[in-house]
Design a protein around this motif. Structure first.
Motif, PDB file in Angstrom:
ATOM      1  N   SER A 139      -9.633 -46.886   7.735  1.00  0.00           N
ATOM      2  CA  SER A 139     -10.562 -45.810   8.059  1.00  0.00           C
ATOM      3  C   SER A 139     -10.654 -45.694   9.579  1.00  0.00           C
ATOM      4  CB  SER A 139     -11.945 -46.091   7.473  1.00  0.00           C
ATOM      5  OG  SER A 139     -11.910 -46.038   6.067  1.00  0.00           O
ATOM      6  N   CYS A 161      -3.772 -42.887   6.404  1.00  0.00           N
ATOM      7  CA  CYS A 161      -5.091 -43.486   6.608  1.00  0.00           C
ATOM      8  C   CYS A 161      -5.985 -43.169   5.413  1.00  0.00           C
ATOM      9  CB  CYS A 161      -5.734 -42.936   7.878  1.00  0.00           C
ATOM     10  SG  CYS A 161      -4.822 -43.338   9.391  1.00  0.00           S
ATOM     11  N   ALA A 162      -6.862 -44.099   5.106  1.00  0.00           N
ATOM     12  CA  ALA A 162      -7.772 -43.864   3.984  1.00  0.00           C
ATOM     13  C   ALA A 162      -8.751 -42.745   4.310  1.00  0.00           C
ATOM     14  CB  ALA A 162      -8.532 -45.151   3.658  1.00  0.00           C
ATOM     15  N   ARG A 163      -9.161 -42.661   5.571  1.00  0.00           N
ATOM     16  CA  ARG A 163     -10.167 -41.679   5.951  1.00  0.00           C
ATOM     17  C   ARG A 163     -10.130 -41.498   7.453  1.00  0.00           C
ATOM     18  NH1 ARG A 163     -16.397 -42.755   6.803  1.00  0.00           N
ATOM     19  NH2 ARG A 163     -17.253 -40.656   6.740  1.00  0.00           N
ATOM     20  N   ALA A 165     -12.788 -39.880  10.223  1.00  0.00           N
ATOM     21  CA  ALA A 165     -14.081 -39.252  10.517  1.00  0.00           C
ATOM     22  C   ALA A 165     -14.077 -38.785  11.959  1.00  0.00           C
ATOM     23  CB  ALA A 165     -15.220 -40.229  10.266  1.00  0.00           C
TER      24      ALA A 165
END
Length: 312
Positions: A139, A161-163, A165
């Motif tokens: 993340s 990538c998982a996430r 932000a």
């Protein structure tokens, strides 16, 4: 009457400059190429430091545009009070995105995959095998989601990538998803495996990554700074690195240049590059294109790009 333009490159090395200007080359030398009082359009020398950036400004009594070749403008802000009202300050948005985003990704990958350890192993002829973290499934939190932050996300996209932000000064929505305000950082930091700082240096971001910020990062997380050194509280980061709880990769430091003997040089889990985010072969062609575009618009009386502020 012909206008004077000060450039940090020789005018004959830039194809497409509009005619009708007196072009003067100044890259920060002690002597000026012409009377600063006659300058209408001033391009600040690149990577010459704040002293050079502000030195001629007080004498530029008729200047109408001050153009930086960096995305940040913090190095010229101390001299703006010497300028008359109505001067447009423009930054170099569009010049550094590719290079800085490349380095942000390179620092992230090098730190996660243990590249510094392998280089030291090569120096000692040691085969340092083992398992190392991957960027895949991590993340990532990008703090500073302007054009450089968006370019960083462009380059993260293929890495599974998982996430990702995003955080900026104020909330907004993009095609990729929401951008959170700085106020949301306390909630976002604990979930991030990698935190990339790409924010400009302002009163709101000076010391942003302080002890409280760093304490909210998860154990083993990586902090990457391609913004400005003072965005990070150096003593607070040193404490986290020396404890072994966090790792970091810094292209910028506070102080900068980092003096010999400073504890950052030998801090565990830290990779340092010497503020080279924008200093690549990609800089010159993009910088020249920006100057041609800006001066063409200036000659035609058209609105300039990248106006950050106008003096009052």
């Amino acid at each position: 009457m012909t206008s004077d333009v000060w450039l940090p490159f020789a005018a004959d090395e830039i194809d497409g400059l509009p005619e009708g200007f007196n072009y003067h080359f100044w890259e920060g030398a002690e002597s000026y190429p012409a009377d600063p009082a006659d300058c209408d359009f001033h391009v600040v020398p690149y990577l010459k430091g704040p002293e050079v950036a502000v030195r001629p400004l007080a004498a530029m009594t008729k200047v109408r545009v001050v153009q930086t070749l960096s995305a940040g403008i913090d190095h010229v802000l101390p001299g703006l009070g010497d300028l008359h009202a109505g001067v447009r300050l423009c930054n170099a948005k569009g010049v550094h995105e590719a290079s800085t985003a490349e380095l942000a990704l390179a620092l992230t990958l090098a730190s996660l995959r243990g590249i510094p350890r392998f280089v030291h192993g090569q120096d000692k002829q040691e085969w340092r095998e083992g398992f190392y973290p991957a960027l895949a499934d991590k993340s990532v939190l990008i703090v500073g989601y302007g054009s450089i932050g968006a370019a960083i996300e462009d380059r993260l996209t293929p890495f599974e990538c998982a996430r990702v932000a995003r955080v900026a000064r104020s909330a907004r929505t993009t095609a990729r998803g929401p951008v959170h305000p700085l106020a949301d950082l306390p909630e976002l930091l604990p979930a991030a495996d990698v935190v990339i700082l790409s924010t400009p240096l302002t009163d709101d971001t000076r010391g942003l990554a302080d002890a409280a910020f760093l304490s909210r990062m998860k154990d083993g997380a990586l902090l990457v700074n391609v913004a400005r050194g003072p965005v990070v509280d150096t003593p607070a980061l040193l404490a986290e690195l020396e404890s072994g709880r966090l790792r970091a990769a810094l292209d910028v430091t506070d102080p900068e240049p980092l003096p010999a003997g400073h504890p950052l040089w030998h801090a565990p889990g830290l990779l340092i590059t010497p503020h080279v985010g924008g200093s690549t072969s990609a800089f010159l062609p993009r910088a020249k294109r920006l100057l041609v575009a800006q001066l063409t618009r200036f000659a035609a009386g058209e609105p300039l790009h990248n106006v950050v502020l106008t003096t009052d």
